[in-house]
Enzyme design. Sequence first.
Site, PDB file in Angstrom:
ATOM      1  N   HIS A  44      -0.627  18.077 -21.516  1.00  0.00           N
ATOM      2  CA  HIS A  44      -1.198  16.978 -20.732  1.00  0.00           C
ATOM      3  C   HIS A  44      -0.316  15.745 -20.553  1.00  0.00           C
ATOM      4  CE1 HIS A  44      -4.990  19.078 -20.621  1.00  0.00           C
ATOM      5  NE2 HIS A  44      -4.992  19.185 -21.934  1.00  0.00           N
ATOM      6  N   LYS A  46      -4.346  28.962 -15.783  1.00  0.00           N
ATOM      7  CA  LYS A  46      -5.385  28.042 -16.272  1.00  0.00           C
ATOM      8  C   LYS A  46      -6.100  27.436 -15.070  1.00  0.00           C
ATOM      9  CE  LYS A  46      -6.142  24.225 -19.441  1.00  0.00           C
ATOM     10  NZ  LYS A  46      -5.569  23.233 -20.359  1.00  0.00           N
ATOM     11  N   CYS A  96      -4.275  19.445 -11.665  1.00  0.00           N
ATOM     12  CA  CYS A  96      -3.870  20.683 -10.993  1.00  0.00           C
ATOM     13  C   CYS A  96      -5.036  21.655 -11.059  1.00  0.00           C
ATOM     14  CB  CYS A  96      -2.659  21.287 -11.700  1.00  0.00           C
ATOM     15  SG  CYS A  96      -1.263  20.147 -11.792  1.00  0.00           S
ATOM     16  N   HIS A 103      -7.515  16.923 -27.324  1.00  0.00           N
ATOM     17  CA  HIS A 103      -8.254  17.629 -26.273  1.00  0.00           C
ATOM     18  C   HIS A 103      -8.433  16.704 -25.074  1.00  0.00           C
ATOM     19  CE1 HIS A 103     -11.630  19.571 -24.252  1.00  0.00           C
ATOM     20  NE2 HIS A 103     -12.333  18.474 -24.429  1.00  0.00           N
TER      21      HIS A 103
HETATM   22  N1  U3P Z   1      -9.194  20.146 -18.184  1.00  0.00           N
HETATM   23  C1  U3P Z   1      -8.241  19.258 -17.703  1.00  0.00           C
HETATM   24  N2  U3P Z   1      -8.642  18.310 -16.817  1.00  0.00           N
HETATM   25  C2  U3P Z   1      -9.937  18.147 -16.401  1.00  0.00           C
HETATM   26  C3  U3P Z   1     -10.905  19.059 -16.914  1.00  0.00           C
HETATM   27  C4  U3P Z   1     -10.496  20.049 -17.794  1.00  0.00           C
HETATM   28  O1  U3P Z   1      -7.064  19.325 -18.077  1.00  0.00           O
HETATM   29  O2  U3P Z   1     -10.225  17.224 -15.609  1.00  0.00           O
HETATM   30  P1  U3P Z   1      -8.256  21.690 -23.786  1.00  0.00           P
HETATM   31  O3  U3P Z   1      -7.250  22.674 -24.312  1.00  0.00           O
HETATM   32  O4  U3P Z   1      -9.518  21.644 -24.590  1.00  0.00           O
HETATM   33  O5  U3P Z   1      -7.652  20.317 -23.572  1.00  0.00           O
HETATM   34  O6  U3P Z   1     -12.154  22.161 -20.197  1.00  0.00           O
HETATM   35  C5  U3P Z   1     -11.301  23.226 -20.495  1.00  0.00           C
HETATM   36  C6  U3P Z   1      -9.862  22.811 -20.377  1.00  0.00           C
HETATM   37  O7  U3P Z   1      -9.639  22.293 -19.067  1.00  0.00           O
HETATM   38  C7  U3P Z   1      -9.439  21.718 -21.361  1.00  0.00           C
HETATM   39  O8  U3P Z   1      -8.657  22.323 -22.353  1.00  0.00           O
HETATM   40  C8  U3P Z   1      -8.601  20.763 -20.523  1.00  0.00           C
HETATM   41  O9  U3P Z   1      -7.255  20.943 -20.874  1.00  0.00           O
HETATM   42  C9  U3P Z   1      -8.742  21.200 -19.114  1.00  0.00           C
END
Ligand code: U3P
Length: 148
Positions: free
Chosen positions: A37, A64, A105, A138
Amino acid sequence: MVMVLSPLFFVFMLGLGLTPLTLAQDDHRYRRFLSQHYDPKPKGRDDRYCESMMKRRKLINPCKDVNTFIHGKKNDIKAVCGDSNGKPYRDNLRISKSPFQVTTCKHKGGSLRPPCRYRATKAYRVIVIGCENGLPTHFEESFIPPSQ
Ligand code: U3P
């Protein structure tokens, strides 16, 4: 004396052993968060940016669905876990006090196998993240900053 001390000593030693393990685990999750991120110097922030970043950060096996890159300073993102740039939000999450430049994305659909095609959305938003022991682990969502 020995009988009383030994269970306590055991718990103490267990604590000594587990603390570095927990810290290492947090560090691992924080590094994973940064890898997924954090991009301080983005180029383009268009669909091609998403396609190359998702590939470079190894988020395409399978493709993803949604992933947000934050373009702020690392310390400002970390500070969302504390009071200087964050406050509690819902269950166990933190919302940033300051907005960040972000690029989200979104997978265009179709096959979940590479090559993955993405649509980029650029925005200036407050972010909602999860933290463990003061470190981001997260990414939950982002919002248009509320007007004050
Ligand atoms: N996610 C994003 N952006 C958003 C919404 C979701 O990056 O606006 P993580 O590994 O828990 O961080 O919700 C599932 C996944 O989607 C999240 O994963 C988050 O990274 C991503």
